[in-house]
Design an enzyme around this catalytic site. Sequence first.
Site, short mmCIF file in Angstrom:
data_model
loop_
_atom_site.label_atom_id
_atom_site.label_comp_id
_atom_site.label_asym_id
_atom_site.label_seq_id
_atom_site.Cartn_x
_atom_site.Cartn_y
_atom_site.Cartn_z
N HIS A 66 35.72 6.89 -5.41
CA HIS A 66 34.70 7.91 -5.58
C HIS A 66 34.55 8.77 -4.32
O HIS A 66 35.40 8.75 -3.44
CB HIS A 66 33.39 7.29 -6.06
CG HIS A 66 33.60 6.34 -7.20
ND1 HIS A 66 33.93 6.75 -8.46
CD2 HIS A 66 33.58 4.98 -7.24
CE1 HIS A 66 34.10 5.69 -9.25
NE2 HIS A 66 33.91 4.60 -8.53
N GLU A 75 28.13 3.17 -4.09
CA GLU A 75 29.49 2.66 -4.06
C GLU A 75 30.36 3.49 -3.12
O GLU A 75 31.21 2.95 -2.40
CB GLU A 75 30.07 2.66 -5.47
CG GLU A 75 31.47 2.10 -5.56
CD GLU A 75 32.05 2.16 -6.95
OE1 GLU A 75 33.19 1.68 -7.14
OE2 GLU A 75 31.38 2.68 -7.86
N HIS A 123 36.60 -0.63 -4.56
CA HIS A 123 35.48 -0.34 -5.46
C HIS A 123 34.45 -1.47 -5.39
O HIS A 123 34.68 -2.52 -4.80
CB HIS A 123 35.98 -0.22 -6.90
CG HIS A 123 36.77 1.01 -7.16
ND1 HIS A 123 36.21 2.22 -7.52
CD2 HIS A 123 38.11 1.24 -7.09
CE1 HIS A 123 37.16 3.13 -7.67
NE2 HIS A 123 38.32 2.56 -7.41
N GLU A 161 37.51 -4.77 -7.12
CA GLU A 161 36.07 -4.65 -7.30
C GLU A 161 35.45 -5.78 -6.48
O GLU A 161 35.55 -6.96 -6.85
CB GLU A 161 35.70 -4.79 -8.78
CG GLU A 161 36.29 -3.74 -9.68
CD GLU A 161 35.50 -2.44 -9.70
OE1 GLU A 161 34.51 -2.35 -8.95
OE2 GLU A 161 35.88 -1.52 -10.45
#
Length: 316
Positions: free
Chosen positions: A106, A143, A198, A280
């Site tokens: 992101h 995040e 992430h 993640e």
Amino acid sequence: MSYAGPDFDPPQPRRRRRRALTVAAAALVPGALLGWLMYEVMGGPGDKDASGNAAVRPSAAPTASTTSDDKPPGPTPTADSTADSTSAPAASGALKGKVVVIDPGHNPNNFQHTAEINRKVDIGTNWKECDTTGTSTNDGYTEAEFTLDLAHRLRTLLQKQGATVKFTQDGDRSWGPCVDERAEIGNEAHADAAVSLHADGAGAGQRGFHVILPGKVNAGAADTGPIVGPSRDLGERIAGSFVRVTGSAPSNYVGDGTGLVTREDLGGLNLSTVPKVFIECGNMRDSKDAALLTSGTWRQKAARGISEGIVSFLRG
């Protein structure tokens, strides 16, 4: 990752705790059991189905420096930093001559450019959004902030091993890059390994990390056949190191306790021509995981766990 978009799963229903713990205990290698026991002290129930799972692979612990303060060892992103943040390798080290691409998930500015990030891009199997805003903790730690801080820590450790490190973005772009460009950056760098960072946005009580591996895809511009095997090797080594260094357990809601999930719907993996995985690191929407993700001390451990997995993979 965020709740909707190209690179994550939405929250999933939970299963009973006992089955997940039994599967996880059988899948984890003996060297990771200490981390598992530490996690159990903190608690964490549940499980759910996922495809393409495999046992976590242990990795040797290379020499790496760590810091325990809440500040990242690298510089704070500025408007003057370059998009790929190429770094000169150390004069010597186990990874001299190796190129690692780090993909911080992101972008802190994505929320200001919804039209741009919502446009569809071709990921081979179908068309998906360019990017998403990512998720955040209930207290507002995003995040995008997490992935950039972790990326700086990881870069420092890899450089000390002699690697050349490139970023896909360093908070220096107004938005993006799109998932197809993120893959292309790794491809053009001829990366020996690429890792996308992430944190998940699942429901409360769903805890732990998982590593996402590319599935076999041959459609449109996507052909993952040559990278499926080495990417799995990379992912298993990172998962094993992550358990051992951080004390965190594999996800209790995807991966059947192995910490490994195979997917065929992520552009960043489908379009990669170099070994690549996503990790993640935890669930930002669970208070116990959030306490870890917001800790600089824990993020340094996370960076070391990922780094040692990459080093193990590249050294063979």
